[in-house]
Design an enzyme around this catalytic site. Structure first.
Site, PDB file in Angstrom:
ATOM      1  N   ASP A   1      -7.990  -5.098  -0.277  1.00 24.71           N
ATOM      2  CA  ASP A   1      -8.452  -5.941  -1.392  1.00 24.71           C
ATOM      3  C   ASP A   1      -8.101  -7.413  -1.231  1.00 24.71           C
ATOM      4  O   ASP A   1      -8.551  -8.244  -2.035  1.00 24.71           O
ATOM      5  CB  ASP A   1      -7.836  -5.424  -2.699  1.00 24.71           C
ATOM      6  CG  ASP A   1      -8.377  -4.050  -3.054  1.00 24.71           C
ATOM      7  OD1 ASP A   1      -7.571  -3.138  -3.328  1.00 24.71           O
ATOM      8  OD2 ASP A   1      -9.608  -3.880  -3.020  1.00 24.71           O
TER       9      ASP A   1
ATOM     10  N   HIS B   1       0.857  -1.190   0.000  1.00 20.77           N
ATOM     11  CA  HIS B   1       0.000   0.000   0.000  1.00 20.77           C
ATOM     12  C   HIS B   1       0.890   1.235   0.000  1.00 20.77           C
ATOM     13  O   HIS B   1       1.951   1.253   0.602  1.00 20.77           O
ATOM     14  CB  HIS B   1      -0.891   0.019   1.259  1.00 20.77           C
ATOM     15  CG  HIS B   1      -2.058   0.932   1.141  1.00 20.77           C
ATOM     16  ND1 HIS B   1      -1.966   2.265   1.382  1.00 20.77           N
ATOM     17  CD2 HIS B   1      -3.332   0.702   0.755  1.00 20.77           C
ATOM     18  CE1 HIS B   1      -3.146   2.827   1.196  1.00 20.77           C
ATOM     19  NE2 HIS B   1      -3.997   1.900   0.801  1.00 20.77           N
TER      20      HIS B   1
HETATM   21  C1  SDX Z   1      -6.106   0.213  -2.984  1.00 15.24           C
HETATM   22  O1  SDX Z   1      -4.250   4.626  -1.912  1.00 15.24           O
HETATM   23  C2  SDX Z   1      -5.260   4.028  -1.324  1.00 15.24           C
HETATM   24  O2  SDX Z   1      -5.708   4.401  -0.268  1.00 15.24           O
HETATM   25  C3  SDX Z   1      -5.847   2.858  -2.121  1.00 15.24           C
HETATM   26  C4  SDX Z   1      -6.895   2.020  -1.417  1.00 15.24           C
HETATM   27  C5  SDX Z   1      -8.167   2.795  -1.164  1.00 15.24           C
HETATM   28  O3  SDX Z   1      -8.908   2.439  -0.241  1.00 15.24           O
HETATM   29  O4  SDX Z   1      -8.485   3.702  -1.995  1.00 15.24           O
HETATM   30  O5  SDX Z   1      -6.382   1.551  -0.175  1.00 15.24           O
HETATM   31  C6  SDX Z   1      -7.276   0.820  -2.288  1.00 15.24           C
HETATM   32  O6  SDX Z   1      -5.819   0.589  -4.091  1.00 15.24           O
HETATM   33  C7  SDX Z   1      -5.261  -0.794  -2.259  1.00 15.24           C
HETATM   34  C8  SDX Z   1      -4.036  -1.287  -3.096  1.00 15.24           C
HETATM   35  C9  SDX Z   1      -4.523  -2.334  -4.084  1.00 15.24           C
HETATM   36  N1  SDX Z   1      -3.455  -2.713  -5.023  1.00 15.24           N
HETATM   37  C10 SDX Z   1      -2.822  -3.886  -4.941  1.00 15.24           C
HETATM   38  O7  SDX Z   1      -3.018  -4.722  -4.069  1.00 15.24           O
HETATM   39  C11 SDX Z   1      -1.834  -4.139  -6.070  1.00 15.24           C
HETATM   40  C12 SDX Z   1      -0.538  -4.745  -5.521  1.00 15.24           C
HETATM   41  N2  SDX Z   1       0.154  -3.730  -4.758  1.00 15.24           N
HETATM   42  C13 SDX Z   1       1.203  -2.980  -5.440  1.00 15.24           C
HETATM   43  O8  SDX Z   1       1.026  -2.804  -6.804  1.00 15.24           O
HETATM   44  C14 SDX Z   1       1.686  -1.770  -4.642  1.00 15.24           C
HETATM   45  O9  SDX Z   1       1.907  -2.197  -3.357  1.00 15.24           O
HETATM   46  C15 SDX Z   1       0.839  -0.511  -4.629  1.00 15.24           C
HETATM   47  C16 SDX Z   1       0.496  -0.052  -5.984  1.00 15.24           C
HETATM   48  C17 SDX Z   1      -0.411  -0.740  -3.845  1.00 15.24           C
HETATM   49  C18 SDX Z   1       1.652   0.567  -3.918  1.00 15.24           C
HETATM   50  O10 SDX Z   1       2.769   0.785  -4.701  1.00 15.24           O
HETATM   51  P1  SDX Z   1       3.847   1.932  -4.325  1.00 15.24           P
HETATM   52  O11 SDX Z   1       3.470   2.632  -3.078  1.00 15.24           O
HETATM   53  O12 SDX Z   1       4.064   2.755  -5.557  1.00 15.24           O
HETATM   54  O13 SDX Z   1       5.124   1.097  -3.963  1.00 15.24           O
HETATM   55  P2  SDX Z   1       6.170   0.580  -5.008  1.00 15.24           P
HETATM   56  O14 SDX Z   1       5.465   0.033  -6.202  1.00 15.24           O
HETATM   57  O15 SDX Z   1       7.196   1.646  -5.206  1.00 15.24           O
HETATM   58  O16 SDX Z   1       6.809  -0.659  -4.204  1.00 15.24           O
HETATM   59  C19 SDX Z   1       7.866  -0.469  -3.265  1.00 15.24           C
HETATM   60  C20 SDX Z   1       8.642  -1.800  -3.293  1.00 15.24           C
HETATM   61  C21 SDX Z   1       9.109  -2.171  -4.707  1.00 15.24           C
HETATM   62  O17 SDX Z   1      10.260  -2.990  -4.577  1.00 15.24           O
HETATM   63  P3  SDX Z   1      11.734  -2.313  -4.734  1.00 15.24           P
HETATM   64  O18 SDX Z   1      11.707  -1.519  -6.037  1.00 15.24           O
HETATM   65  O19 SDX Z   1      11.913  -1.457  -3.510  1.00 15.24           O
HETATM   66  O20 SDX Z   1      12.685  -3.502  -4.780  1.00 15.24           O
HETATM   67  O21 SDX Z   1       7.777  -2.857  -2.864  1.00 15.24           O
HETATM   68  C22 SDX Z   1       7.598  -3.774  -3.958  1.00 15.24           C
HETATM   69  C23 SDX Z   1       7.982  -3.041  -5.216  1.00 15.24           C
HETATM   70  O22 SDX Z   1       8.418  -3.945  -6.212  1.00 15.24           O
HETATM   71  N3  SDX Z   1       6.174  -4.150  -3.958  1.00 15.24           N
HETATM   72  C24 SDX Z   1       5.713  -5.384  -4.188  1.00 15.24           C
HETATM   73  C25 SDX Z   1       4.316  -5.277  -4.043  1.00 15.24           C
HETATM   74  N4  SDX Z   1       3.975  -4.024  -3.756  1.00 15.24           N
HETATM   75  C26 SDX Z   1       5.127  -3.318  -3.706  1.00 15.24           C
HETATM   76  N5  SDX Z   1       6.336  -6.526  -4.493  1.00 15.24           N
HETATM   77  C27 SDX Z   1       5.535  -7.611  -4.674  1.00 15.24           C
HETATM   78  N6  SDX Z   1       4.195  -7.614  -4.553  1.00 15.24           N
HETATM   79  C28 SDX Z   1       3.551  -6.460  -4.238  1.00 15.24           C
HETATM   80  N7  SDX Z   1       2.220  -6.440  -4.123  1.00 15.24           N
END
Ligand code: SDX
Length: 428
Positions: A364, A307
């Site tokens: 989710d 998140h």
């Molecule tokens: C919602 O914003 C809100 O409030 C949203 C929400 C709401 O109520 O409106 O809460 C609803 O959208 C919840 C989130 C739903 N999405 C997912 O579950 C999709 C999977 N999650 C990721 O795509 C990710 O965690 C995000 C998009 C939710 C957040 O991404 P960020 O904050 O941009 O973080 P990032 O992509 O920069 O990740 C940081 C690190 C990275 O690794 P490094 O580059 O540091 O090596 O964490 C890793 C990412 O690769 N990472 C994951 C991961 N999420 C982040 N690795 C594997 N699986 C994951 N799910």
């Protein structure tokens, strides 16, 4: 608190005002930064460190896993309130009296009929159309059938616009399911409360008696509460940005529906269940999929994990996980994917990759399993999220307009070609 921050670069230094929010969040006021620094701007892709507005509606603390609507903790609202009451709270800022709640319910029912001409737009879609695309289109179409411009400064106009949209949106959401299933459309039943009415519009069939299980209705009500607002997430920021151009409420909400559709945002609840089913079909080796999620060369991500703000457990995920256990047990539904989800959660939370990055289950991760137990198709999960988030979107849109916020227009840093002269095609 009005203290100062100093920004110095080269030989100059500027002082920036600082401020603090209700829950002691500190900020630097950048509103004059470019003029104070003769053209220097901040750059913050994804706005990870940037506040877009001040808001009185929702507070969340990602480090502590705190979420409050108008100051009331989400745990208390989920346990003691109901969705219509929470919609009133988000819109009006206070919990309603019994009379105010009754009047609010009546107002929603007053405006919940949708023009029959909208069904002509619906009929143009193939049944294979994703319901979020249909919902966004039909929501935008409401503008054409409710053309009376609303005065954002008029509380009466804003109340009528809000209850009109709340009433009609649930109808449109139910119609996206009926369209997908090739079933005749249902219409609102004013004898029922909001959630029962929404549920009957989704599932009632003309050829058989219809009964509603209170377990399902109560769990659905709780899920809608948990999705009702979440400060400046992607779709809410979209609604505020589109509305900042003084675009109408219905069109702004339609844009929010499209933003929520994305699998990184609200579309994740559909992606989670598809992921769990794929792991189940693959033999249920959760460690294999945790390793894939960690592998930079593998585009697979653990959907429902991580998140932008929560670097601790999403408080909503905790509540939904408990509800999933209770609801599936009471309904006598055995969904192997729930067990896989729990194994996946345990494996990830014991893995340094997830622990170091503070990746926890989000709202989710478990919600889709409950929707599936209700008989809601996977493609409809994000529509359920949208129905829950609607009051938050509307409340934030009204707040943005009533605060006279300027049109949103971020700056950029240009990294393209320097100036160059046009070359005639004969010389290229
Ligand atoms: C919602 O914003 C809100 O409030 C949203 C929400 C709401 O109520 O409106 O809460 C609803 O959208 C919840 C989130 C739903 N999405 C997912 O579950 C999709 C999977 N999650 C990721 O795509 C990710 O965690 C995000 C998009 C939710 C957040 O991404 P960020 O904050 O941009 O973080 P990032 O992509 O920069 O990740 C940081 C690190 C990275 O690794 P490094 O580059 O540091 O090596 O964490 C890793 C990412 O690769 N990472 C994951 C991961 N999420 C982040 N690795 C594997 N699986 C994951 N799910």
């Amino acid at each position: 608190m009005s203290s100062k921050a100093k920004f110095s670069y080269n030989s100059s230094e500027v002082e920036l005002e600082m401020g603090v929010g209700t829950m002691d969040e500190k900020y630097v006021d950048f509103s004059q930064f470019r003029s104070q620094t003769n053209g220097v701007i901040s750059l913050d892709p994804g706005y990870k460190n940037t506040g877009s507005c001040e808001s009185e509606i929702t507070f969340l603390d990602g480090e502590k896993g705190i979420l409050m609507y108008r100051g009331y903790p989400i745990e208390q609202l989920a346990e003691k309130s109901n969705f219509v009451e929470v919609m009133y709270l988000l819109l009006k800022g206070e919990l309603p009296t019994a009379d105010q709640l009754a009047a609010f319910n009546d107002d929603i029912k007053e405006y919940d009929m949708v023009s029959e001409d909208v069904t002509k737009i619906l009929s143009a879609f193939p049944s294979s159309a994703h319901p979020m695309g249909v919902l966004s289109t039909l929501t935008s179409a409401l503008t054409a059938f409710n053309p009376k411009a609303v005065n954002a400064k008029s509380p009466e106009d804003m109340h009528r616009a809000a209850v009109t949209l709340i009433g009609k949106f649930a109808v449109l959401a139910s119609w996206t399911l009926r369209k997908m299933k090739g079933l005749p459309l249902n219409y609102p039943d004013s004898k029922l409360d909001f959630v029962e009415n929404f549920y009957q519009m989704m599932f009632k069939r003309p050829n058989r008696d219809f009964e509603m299980d209170p377990i399902v209705i109560n769990a659905l009500d709780k899920l809608l509460i948990l999705h009702a607002d979440h400060e400046q997430n992607c779709s809410t920021s979209t609604v505020r940005l589109v509305g900042s151009a003084h675009t109408g409420l219905f069109a702004s909400i339609s844009a929010g529906v499209s933003a929520l559709w994305g699998p990184l945002h609200g579309g994740a609840n559909q992606a989670v269940v598809e992921m769990l089913d794929k792991i189940k079909e693959d033999g249920g080796d959760v460690q294999k999929w945790v390793n894939k999620a960690k592998d930079r060369n593998d585009e697979f991500r653990l959907m429902g994990f991580g998140h932008r703000v929560y670097k601790n457990f999403d408080p909503r995920a905790k509540i939904i996980k408990t509800a999933a256990d209770q609801v599936l047990d009471k309904l006598g539904v055995h969904d192997e994917s729930l067990e896989i989800a729990k194994k996946l959660e345990r494996a990830a939370l014991e893995d340094d990759y997830f622990v170091e990055r503070k990746l926890y289950p989000n709202v989710d991760f478990y919600s889709g399993l409950i929707y599936r137990a209700f008989g809601i198709p996977t493609e409809m999960f994000t529509v359920m999220f949208a129905v829950g988030r609607l009051p938050g979107w509307i409340s934030q849109w009204i707040e943005m307009r009533q605060n006279n916020e300027p049109i949103g227009r971020p700056r950029q840093i240009y990294t393209g070609h320097p100036k160059r002269d046009f070359v005639d095609i004969s010389d290229r």
